[in-house]
Design an enzyme around this catalytic site. Structure first.
Site, PDB file in Angstrom:
ATOM      1  CE1 TYR A   2      12.599   1.883   4.118  1.00  0.00           C
ATOM      2  CE2 TYR A   2      11.098   3.758   4.079  1.00  0.00           C
ATOM      3  CZ  TYR A   2      11.368   2.447   4.434  1.00  0.00           C
ATOM      4  OH  TYR A   2      10.417   1.707   5.086  1.00  0.00           O
ATOM      5  CG  PHE A  47       9.109  -7.799   9.813  1.00  0.00           C
ATOM      6  CD1 PHE A  47       8.069  -6.902   9.636  1.00  0.00           C
ATOM      7  CD2 PHE A  47       8.816  -9.044  10.352  1.00  0.00           C
ATOM      8  CE1 PHE A  47       6.772  -7.231   9.985  1.00  0.00           C
ATOM      9  CE2 PHE A  47       7.526  -9.390  10.699  1.00  0.00           C
ATOM     10  CZ  PHE A  47       6.500  -8.486  10.513  1.00  0.00           C
ATOM     11  CB  SER A  57       7.094   1.786   3.152  1.00  0.00           C
ATOM     12  OG  SER A  57       6.921   3.077   3.690  1.00  0.00           O
ATOM     13  CE  LYS A  86      11.105  -1.303   3.025  1.00  0.00           C
ATOM     14  NZ  LYS A  86      11.171  -2.623   3.626  1.00  0.00           N
ATOM     15  NE  ARG A  92       3.394  12.161   7.330  1.00  0.00           N
ATOM     16  CZ  ARG A  92       3.285  13.372   6.778  1.00  0.00           C
ATOM     17  NH1 ARG A  92       2.097  13.943   6.632  1.00  0.00           N
ATOM     18  NH2 ARG A  92       4.351  14.015   6.359  1.00  0.00           N
ATOM     19  CG  ASN A 146      21.780  -7.403  11.168  1.00  0.00           C
ATOM     20  OD1 ASN A 146      20.855  -6.821  11.721  1.00  0.00           O
ATOM     21  ND2 ASN A 146      22.393  -6.919  10.095  1.00  0.00           N
ATOM     22  CG  ASP A 166      23.452  -9.305   6.783  1.00  0.00           C
ATOM     23  OD1 ASP A 166      22.683  -9.289   5.796  1.00  0.00           O
ATOM     24  OD2 ASP A 166      23.976  -8.296   7.262  1.00  0.00           O
ATOM     25  CE1 TYR A 224       3.698  -3.861   6.873  1.00  0.00           C
ATOM     26  CE2 TYR A 224       5.712  -2.966   7.814  1.00  0.00           C
ATOM     27  CZ  TYR A 224       4.972  -4.046   7.380  1.00  0.00           C
ATOM     28  OH  TYR A 224       5.503  -5.300   7.483  1.00  0.00           O
ATOM     29  CG  PHE A 225      -0.547   4.467   5.477  1.00  0.00           C
ATOM     30  CD1 PHE A 225      -0.725   3.354   4.660  1.00  0.00           C
ATOM     31  CD2 PHE A 225      -0.668   5.716   4.904  1.00  0.00           C
ATOM     32  CE1 PHE A 225      -1.030   3.495   3.296  1.00  0.00           C
ATOM     33  CE2 PHE A 225      -0.981   5.867   3.550  1.00  0.00           C
ATOM     34  CZ  PHE A 225      -1.160   4.762   2.757  1.00  0.00           C
TER      35      PHE A 225
HETATM   36  P1  NAD Z   1      13.268  -2.137  12.794  1.00  0.00           P
HETATM   37  O1  NAD Z   1      14.541  -1.493  12.404  1.00  0.00           O
HETATM   38  O2  NAD Z   1      12.812  -2.013  14.195  1.00  0.00           O
HETATM   39  O3  NAD Z   1      13.294  -3.690  12.393  1.00  0.00           O
HETATM   40  C1  NAD Z   1      14.084  -4.196  11.353  1.00  0.00           C
HETATM   41  C2  NAD Z   1      14.852  -5.366  11.901  1.00  0.00           C
HETATM   42  O4  NAD Z   1      15.677  -5.898  10.868  1.00  0.00           O
HETATM   43  C3  NAD Z   1      15.780  -4.981  13.059  1.00  0.00           C
HETATM   44  O5  NAD Z   1      15.633  -5.909  14.109  1.00  0.00           O
HETATM   45  C4  NAD Z   1      17.175  -5.045  12.459  1.00  0.00           C
HETATM   46  O6  NAD Z   1      18.163  -5.395  13.415  1.00  0.00           O
HETATM   47  C5  NAD Z   1      16.984  -6.119  11.403  1.00  0.00           C
HETATM   48  N1  NAD Z   1      17.916  -6.030  10.281  1.00  0.00           N
HETATM   49  C6  NAD Z   1      18.304  -4.927   9.604  1.00  0.00           C
HETATM   50  N2  NAD Z   1      19.162  -5.251   8.633  1.00  0.00           N
HETATM   51  C7  NAD Z   1      19.313  -6.605   8.683  1.00  0.00           C
HETATM   52  C8  NAD Z   1      20.073  -7.537   7.945  1.00  0.00           C
HETATM   53  N3  NAD Z   1      20.869  -7.143   6.939  1.00  0.00           N
HETATM   54  N4  NAD Z   1      19.983  -8.843   8.254  1.00  0.00           N
HETATM   55  C9  NAD Z   1      19.203  -9.256   9.283  1.00  0.00           C
HETATM   56  N5  NAD Z   1      18.472  -8.413  10.035  1.00  0.00           N
HETATM   57  C10 NAD Z   1      18.521  -7.104   9.735  1.00  0.00           C
HETATM   58  O7  NAD Z   1      12.163  -1.579  11.794  1.00  0.00           O
HETATM   59  P2  NAD Z   1      10.592  -1.792  11.818  1.00  0.00           P
HETATM   60  O8  NAD Z   1       9.973  -0.473  12.096  1.00  0.00           O
HETATM   61  O9  NAD Z   1      10.224  -2.955  12.652  1.00  0.00           O
HETATM   62  O10 NAD Z   1      10.357  -2.094  10.278  1.00  0.00           O
HETATM   63  C11 NAD Z   1      10.279  -3.412   9.764  1.00  0.00           C
HETATM   64  C12 NAD Z   1      10.122  -3.342   8.268  1.00  0.00           C
HETATM   65  O11 NAD Z   1       8.980  -2.555   7.947  1.00  0.00           O
HETATM   66  C13 NAD Z   1      11.298  -2.687   7.544  1.00  0.00           C
HETATM   67  O12 NAD Z   1      11.531  -3.387   6.355  1.00  0.00           O
HETATM   68  C14 NAD Z   1      10.801  -1.291   7.257  1.00  0.00           C
HETATM   69  O13 NAD Z   1      11.396  -0.737   6.117  1.00  0.00           O
HETATM   70  C15 NAD Z   1       9.320  -1.536   7.040  1.00  0.00           C
HETATM   71  N6  NAD Z   1       8.500  -0.354   7.321  1.00  0.00           N
HETATM   72  C16 NAD Z   1       8.602   0.260   8.528  1.00  0.00           C
HETATM   73  C17 NAD Z   1       7.850   1.399   8.780  1.00  0.00           C
HETATM   74  C18 NAD Z   1       7.971   2.137  10.102  1.00  0.00           C
HETATM   75  O14 NAD Z   1       7.615   3.302  10.137  1.00  0.00           O
HETATM   76  N7  NAD Z   1       8.413   1.500  11.183  1.00  0.00           N
HETATM   77  C19 NAD Z   1       6.966   1.887   7.812  1.00  0.00           C
HETATM   78  C20 NAD Z   1       6.863   1.214   6.594  1.00  0.00           C
HETATM   79  C21 NAD Z   1       7.642   0.085   6.362  1.00  0.00           C
HETATM   80  C1  UD1 Z   2       8.311   8.924   7.888  1.00  0.00           C
HETATM   81  C2  UD1 Z   2       9.242   8.632   6.744  1.00  0.00           C
HETATM   82  C3  UD1 Z   2       8.505   7.866   5.666  1.00  0.00           C
HETATM   83  C4  UD1 Z   2       7.862   6.597   6.243  1.00  0.00           C
HETATM   84  C5  UD1 Z   2       6.937   7.007   7.378  1.00  0.00           C
HETATM   85  C6  UD1 Z   2       6.297   5.814   8.044  1.00  0.00           C
HETATM   86  C7  UD1 Z   2      10.749  10.579   6.806  1.00  0.00           C
HETATM   87  C8  UD1 Z   2      11.164  11.841   6.110  1.00  0.00           C
HETATM   88  N1  UD1 Z   2       9.736   9.913   6.224  1.00  0.00           N
HETATM   89  O1  UD1 Z   2       7.430   9.871   7.402  1.00  0.00           O
HETATM   90  O2  UD1 Z   2       9.378   7.501   4.636  1.00  0.00           O
HETATM   91  O3  UD1 Z   2       7.115   5.956   5.246  1.00  0.00           O
HETATM   92  O4  UD1 Z   2       7.704   7.726   8.367  1.00  0.00           O
HETATM   93  O5  UD1 Z   2       7.235   5.122   8.759  1.00  0.00           O
HETATM   94  O6  UD1 Z   2      11.338  10.161   7.798  1.00  0.00           O
HETATM   95  N2  UD1 Z   2       7.113  15.742  12.741  1.00  0.00           N
HETATM   96  C9  UD1 Z   2       7.344  16.837  13.527  1.00  0.00           C
HETATM   97  N3  UD1 Z   2       8.400  16.796  14.394  1.00  0.00           N
HETATM   98  C10 UD1 Z   2       9.232  15.707  14.498  1.00  0.00           C
HETATM   99  C11 UD1 Z   2       8.973  14.588  13.681  1.00  0.00           C
HETATM  100  C12 UD1 Z   2       7.917  14.651  12.807  1.00  0.00           C
HETATM  101  O7  UD1 Z   2       6.626  17.820  13.461  1.00  0.00           O
HETATM  102  O8  UD1 Z   2      10.185  15.754  15.292  1.00  0.00           O
HETATM  103  C13 UD1 Z   2       5.945  15.767  11.837  1.00  0.00           C
HETATM  104  C14 UD1 Z   2       6.269  15.540  10.357  1.00  0.00           C
HETATM  105  O9  UD1 Z   2       6.531  16.747   9.731  1.00  0.00           O
HETATM  106  C15 UD1 Z   2       4.987  14.862   9.872  1.00  0.00           C
HETATM  107  C16 UD1 Z   2       4.499  14.074  11.100  1.00  0.00           C
HETATM  108  O10 UD1 Z   2       5.128  14.668  12.210  1.00  0.00           O
HETATM  109  O11 UD1 Z   2       4.024  15.819   9.555  1.00  0.00           O
HETATM  110  C17 UD1 Z   2       4.890  12.608  11.047  1.00  0.00           C
HETATM  111  O12 UD1 Z   2       6.298  12.504  10.834  1.00  0.00           O
HETATM  112  P1  UD1 Z   2       7.039  11.078  10.878  1.00  0.00           P
HETATM  113  O13 UD1 Z   2       6.697  10.383  12.128  1.00  0.00           O
HETATM  114  O14 UD1 Z   2       8.481  11.334  10.607  1.00  0.00           O
HETATM  115  O15 UD1 Z   2       6.376  10.245   9.699  1.00  0.00           O
HETATM  116  P2  UD1 Z   2       6.285  10.572   8.134  1.00  0.00           P
HETATM  117  O16 UD1 Z   2       6.481  12.003   7.866  1.00  0.00           O
HETATM  118  O17 UD1 Z   2       4.995  10.005   7.654  1.00  0.00           O
END
Ligand code: NAD
Ligand code: UD1
Length: 364
Positions: free
Chosen positions: A161, A93, A137, A165, A253, A33, A66, A199-200
């Site tokens: 969040y 995703f 996640s 998950k 991290r 979307n 959606d 994912y980390f």
């Molecule tokens: P992103 O926001 O870039 O991608 C998500 C996509 O889903 C976007 O293109 C958004 O437009 C679309 N979307 C959102 N709501 C929707 C809906 N209701 N219907 C259709 N499309 C919709 O995020 P990402 O980083 O690519 O993450 C992808 C997935 O991985 C997510 O489920 C997220 O929770 C999970 N995840 C991400 C991270 C991270 O740090 N990026 C870490 C762990 C898990």
């Molecule tokens: C974030 C999410 C977590 C998700 C993970 C992976 C939050 C609170 N948590 O956590 O749910 O699973 O991403 O997508 O958003 N940091 C700074 N300055 C900044 C930003 C971050 O010092 O401006 C530090 C943080 O304190 C941390 C590290 O950088 O120690 C990484 O931060 P971030 O990229 O937000 O990832 P997570 O903390 O792992």
């Protein structure tokens, strides 16, 4: 070669995974979307892969809509069946991912992440499409007791969040008929093949610099913030605490290159298709931890730019260290990360440098 539905395929991880899947010969239907992404990302895929208009019409079909829209999902599945090319698997995703936003809008997060997944599963079931890779996640682990974190660590989400998950993970275990959900690899009694991938910290970009992470507004996460400081969009990075119990006092991290992550999805899909019904639960991480200061230094080296920073208070809700134990992903998928922090910073910088304002301002 299969026809696959990719929900959220225009997003950060989805778009990179589309590259890997198209390169592997699969034909993709993307449902998005665009609430947190741009259609430009999908246009860029075509240029990365040299798809001409005729190729792209058949290999990459885009549906704007959606994932909670059951009629639209029905239409997508039916259309594929009418074309005698039913959808064989789904990579899901689509979802919302901002921790702080989820605290202010828990119902919105349960709606998109949980109801969206439930709707998708219902339509998949109806159309006998029972192969699913789900974006879970590491946030599920909350404040981990053991680092590196194995998949058997307690599930303890600390925000809406993470709870959404965890709820989807439970729903998937039920759907697979794995009623005592404690295994990493369990036989499914219902015919479903499901991978729950935890994912980390996904970062970096495709090495072409054509696609990458493009957060809306001020980035919450470290890596996009550092990139935007380096390119001059933001002044100073705030480092959240220098008194953590880590080697240099800043948070540690497990940063994973998004292309490694994308390849992990292909491996998970291959593993599901290549064996019987099962529920797989795997960490996707590198097993290597980097501190905030190490990220800053590596980014400065890759970009040749200074990243000014100042130490501020700890961010509420942060853990000191989260690092994956990725052993099982290697055992089950033969997958492990191939790119380290230097490649992450090199490719992340290539994207940021070529697209200082992300996809904004460009029309697909
Ligand atoms: P992103 O926001 O870039 O991608 C998500 C996509 O889903 C976007 O293109 C958004 O437009 C679309 N979307 C959102 N709501 C929707 C809906 N209701 N219907 C259709 N499309 C919709 O995020 P990402 O980083 O690519 O993450 C992808 C997935 O991985 C997510 O489920 C997220 O929770 C999970 N995840 C991400 C991270 C991270 O740090 N990026 C870490 C762990 C898990
Ligand atoms: C974030 C999410 C977590 C998700 C993970 C992976 C939050 C609170 N948590 O956590 O749910 O699973 O991403 O997508 O958003 N940091 C700074 N300055 C900044 C930003 C971050 O010092 O401006 C530090 C943080 O304190 C941390 C590290 O950088 O120690 C990484 O931060 P971030 O990229 O937000 O990832 P997570 O903390 O792992």
């Amino acid at each position: 070669m299969a026809r696959l539905l990719i929900t959220g395929g225009a997003g950060f991880i989805g778009s990179h995974t589309c590259v890997v899947l198209l390169e592997a010969g699969h034909n993709l239907l993307v449902l998005d979307n665009f609430s947190n992404s741009s259609p430009v990302a999908l246009e860029r895929l075509k240029s990365i892969l040299n798809l001409n208009d005729r190729d792209s019409a058949s290999r990459l079909q885009v549906f704007q809509g959606d994932v909670r829209d059951i009629d639209l999902l029905e239409k997508i599945f039916e259309k594929s069946e009418l074309q005698s090319s039913p959808i064989e698997a789904v990579i899901h995703f689509a979802g919302l991912k901002a921790v702080e936003e989820s605290v202010h809008d828990p119902l919105g997060y349960w709606d998109v992440n949980v109801s969206g997944s439930r709707t998708l599963l219902e339509v998949m079931d109806k159309h006998d499409c029972k192969t699913l890779v789900f974006s879970s996640s590491a946030t599920l682990y909350g404040y981990p007791d053991i680092v590196p974190i194995p998949e058997s660590a307690p599930i303890n989400p600390i925000n809406p969040y993470g709870a959404s998950k965890a709820a989807v993970e439970m729903m998937l275990a039920d759907v697979a008929g794995c009623l005592k959900d404690r295994g990493i690899k369990q036989a499914s009694t219902t015919g479903w093949r499901i991978a729950r991938l935890r994912y980390f910290n996904p970062v970096g970009a495709h090495p072409s610099g054509c696609i990458g992470e493009d957060p809306n507004g001020v980035p919450n996460n470290l890596f996009p913030y550092v990139s935007q400081v380096a390119i001059g969009r933001r002044g100073t990075l705030q480092v959240f605490g220098s008194d953590w119990p880590t080697s240099d006092g800043t948070g540690i991290r497990d940063y994973i290159h998004v292309m490694d992550l994308a390849e992990g999805h292909k491996c998970a899909l291959d593993a599901l298709v290549g064996s019987g019904p099962q529920l797989l639960t795997l960490n996707l991480g590198s097993g290597v931890g980097s501190s905030v200061l190490e990220v800053i230094r590596a980014f400065e080296t890759a970009s040749g730019r200074e990243v000014p920073y100042k130490i501020v208070e700890r961010r509420p809700g942060d853990a000191a260290i989260t690092v994956a134990d990725p052993t099982l992903a290697y055992k089950c998928l033969g997958w492990r990360t191939r790119r380290g922090l230097n490649e992450i910073c090199r490719d992340g910088w290539a994207w940021q440098f070529a697209n200082p304002n992300g996809y904004k301002g460009e029309v697909a």
